[in-house]
Design an enzyme around this catalytic site. Structure first.
Site, PDB file in Angstrom:
ATOM      1  N   LYS A  42       5.286   2.067   1.922  1.00 36.14           N
ATOM      2  CA  LYS A  42       5.213   2.318   0.500  1.00 36.14           C
ATOM      3  C   LYS A  42       4.802   1.045  -0.244  1.00 36.14           C
ATOM      4  O   LYS A  42       4.346   1.088  -1.376  1.00 36.14           O
ATOM      5  CB  LYS A  42       6.604   2.739  -0.023  1.00 36.14           C
ATOM      6  N   GLY A  43       4.999  -0.093   0.423  1.00 40.49           N
ATOM      7  CA  GLY A  43       4.884  -1.389  -0.253  1.00 40.49           C
ATOM      8  C   GLY A  43       3.577  -1.677  -0.951  1.00 40.49           C
ATOM      9  O   GLY A  43       3.547  -2.390  -1.954  1.00 40.49           O
ATOM     10  N   ASP A  99       0.592  -4.694   1.712  1.00 43.50           N
ATOM     11  CA  ASP A  99       1.210  -5.595   0.740  1.00 43.50           C
ATOM     12  C   ASP A  99       1.328  -7.013   1.289  1.00 43.50           C
ATOM     13  O   ASP A  99       0.991  -7.985   0.632  1.00 43.50           O
ATOM     14  CB  ASP A  99       2.602  -5.069   0.315  1.00 43.50           C
ATOM     15  N   ASP A 102       3.128 -10.283   7.950  1.00 45.37           N
ATOM     16  CA  ASP A 102       4.218 -11.157   8.372  1.00 45.37           C
ATOM     17  C   ASP A 102       3.992 -11.504   9.847  1.00 45.37           C
ATOM     18  O   ASP A 102       3.211 -12.397  10.164  1.00 45.37           O
ATOM     19  CB  ASP A 102       5.519 -10.380   8.110  1.00 45.37           C
ATOM     20  N   PHE A 151      11.691 -14.369   1.781  1.00 46.19           N
ATOM     21  CA  PHE A 151      11.653 -12.927   1.556  1.00 46.19           C
ATOM     22  C   PHE A 151      11.351 -12.636   0.089  1.00 46.19           C
ATOM     23  O   PHE A 151      12.089 -13.030  -0.795  1.00 46.19           O
ATOM     24  CB  PHE A 151      12.955 -12.266   1.974  1.00 46.19           C
ATOM     25  N   ASP A 158       9.870  -4.232  -1.479  1.00 46.44           N
ATOM     26  CA  ASP A 158      11.270  -3.848  -1.690  1.00 46.44           C
ATOM     27  C   ASP A 158      12.250  -4.616  -0.829  1.00 46.44           C
ATOM     28  O   ASP A 158      11.879  -5.351   0.096  1.00 46.44           O
ATOM     29  CB  ASP A 158      11.447  -2.363  -1.356  1.00 46.44           C
ATOM     30  N   ARG A 164      10.924  -2.581  -6.177  1.00 44.14           N
ATOM     31  CA  ARG A 164       9.495  -2.235  -6.120  1.00 44.14           C
ATOM     32  C   ARG A 164       8.869  -2.173  -7.510  1.00 44.14           C
ATOM     33  O   ARG A 164       7.702  -2.420  -7.694  1.00 44.14           O
ATOM     34  CB  ARG A 164       9.305  -0.861  -5.458  1.00 44.14           C
TER      35      ARG A 164
HETATM   36  P1  5GP Z   1       4.655  -7.287  10.114  1.00 40.24           P
HETATM   37  O1  5GP Z   1       4.399  -6.119  10.995  1.00 40.24           O
HETATM   38  O2  5GP Z   1       3.410  -8.059   9.737  1.00 40.24           O
HETATM   39  O3  5GP Z   1       5.727  -8.181  10.665  1.00 40.24           O
HETATM   40  O4  5GP Z   1       5.350  -6.728   8.816  1.00 40.24           O
HETATM   41  C1  5GP Z   1       4.691  -6.290   7.731  1.00 40.24           C
HETATM   42  C2  5GP Z   1       5.657  -5.511   6.870  1.00 40.24           C
HETATM   43  O5  5GP Z   1       6.936  -6.144   6.782  1.00 40.24           O
HETATM   44  C3  5GP Z   1       5.167  -5.435   5.456  1.00 40.24           C
HETATM   45  O6  5GP Z   1       4.379  -4.301   5.251  1.00 40.24           O
HETATM   46  C4  5GP Z   1       6.452  -5.363   4.663  1.00 40.24           C
HETATM   47  O7  5GP Z   1       6.863  -4.027   4.550  1.00 40.24           O
HETATM   48  C5  5GP Z   1       7.459  -6.080   5.486  1.00 40.24           C
HETATM   49  N1  5GP Z   1       7.685  -7.462   4.988  1.00 40.24           N
HETATM   50  C6  5GP Z   1       7.357  -8.623   5.583  1.00 40.24           C
HETATM   51  N2  5GP Z   1       7.712  -9.682   4.847  1.00 40.24           N
HETATM   52  C7  5GP Z   1       8.277  -9.183   3.731  1.00 40.24           C
HETATM   53  C8  5GP Z   1       8.835  -9.788   2.550  1.00 40.24           C
HETATM   54  O8  5GP Z   1       8.896 -11.014   2.356  1.00 40.24           O
HETATM   55  N3  5GP Z   1       9.316  -8.928   1.613  1.00 40.24           N
HETATM   56  C9  5GP Z   1       9.297  -7.577   1.758  1.00 40.24           C
HETATM   57  N4  5GP Z   1       9.796  -6.841   0.783  1.00 40.24           N
HETATM   58  N5  5GP Z   1       8.771  -6.971   2.842  1.00 40.24           N
HETATM   59  C10 5GP Z   1       8.270  -7.772   3.816  1.00 40.24           C
HETATM   60 MG    MG Z   2       5.130  -2.505   4.385  1.00 37.86          MG
END
Ligand code: 5GP
Ligand code: MG
Length: 178
Positions: A42-43, A99, A102, A151, A158, A164
């Site tokens: 949803k982000g 969004d 990470d 974070f 969120d 959000r």
């Molecule tokens: P990845 O698969 O790259 O580790 O994670 C990506 C997802 O992790 C993003 O779409 C998001 O939903 C969540 N995420 C990673 N870092 C953050 C952060 O600092 N804040 C929030 N709210 N979500 C995050």
């Molecule tokens: Mg996400």
């Protein structure tokens, strides 16, 4: 809500500039072509809504929900597609709209998935990137900005479905999730 924020990272105006810059890059690169924008729920819904309104190329919208984060701020490490797109993307230009990147796990998996379905091109637009956290290497063609390993919430992002709605992006006070 605002009391839970330690520091404002990007104001609405700063986000707007990033979105416009990314849109210009995409408009230039895909001039005369058609794009299927896959909004990763949803982000990225705020980012996607603002971004597509700045696009001059023909865009079709589709939505996908992957799950990598459980409750709180820690990745579960396991990613699966909770809600899939409806479109047939074979031979099409796909733009994944995210969004934040990470570890890279989500986008790496989704990019491979779109490629395996026969997409002509698969490009990624991510508003934010945390380079220090990368586990899997994945090329992100359009990035708003890089951020440190903290974070963040707001503008679609969120923590347990909260924050959000904020029109800015901020760092959450650690005591809120500890
Ligand atoms: P990845 O698969 O790259 O580790 O994670 C990506 C997802 O992790 C993003 O779409 C998001 O939903 C969540 N995420 C990673 N870092 C953050 C952060 O600092 N804040 C929030 N709210 N979500 C995050
Ligand atoms: Mg996400």
């Amino acid at each position: 809500m605002h009391n839970d924020i330690k520091e404002i990272l990007f104001t609405k105006q700063e986000i707007d500039l990033m979105v416009h810059r990314i849109a210009s890059q995409i408009n230039e690169e895909f001039e005369g072509e058609e794009l299927i924008a896959v909004v990763i729920l949803k982000g990225s819904m705020m980012f996607a809504a603002d971004l597509v309104r700045c696009l001059t190329v023909n865009v079709k919208l589709d939505f996908l929900q992957a799950s990598s984060y459980g409750s709180g701020t820690q990745s579960s490490g396991v990613i699966n597609i909770k809600k899939d797109i409806d479109s047939d993307i074979s031979g099409k230009n796909v733009l994944l709209i995210e969004d934040i990147i990470d570890s890279g796990n989500t986008l790496s998996l989704l990019k491979k998935e779109m490629q395996s379905r026969g997409a002509k091109t698969v490009k990624i637009a991510s508003l934010l990137s945390k380079p220090d956290r990368r586990v899997v290497n994945v090329e992100v063609e359009y990035i708003g900005t890089e951020i440190p390993d903290e974070f963040v919430v707001g503008y679609g992002l969120d923590m347990d479905e909260k924050y959000r709605q904020m029109d800015y992006i901020g760092i959450l006070k650690p005591e809120v999730y500890m």
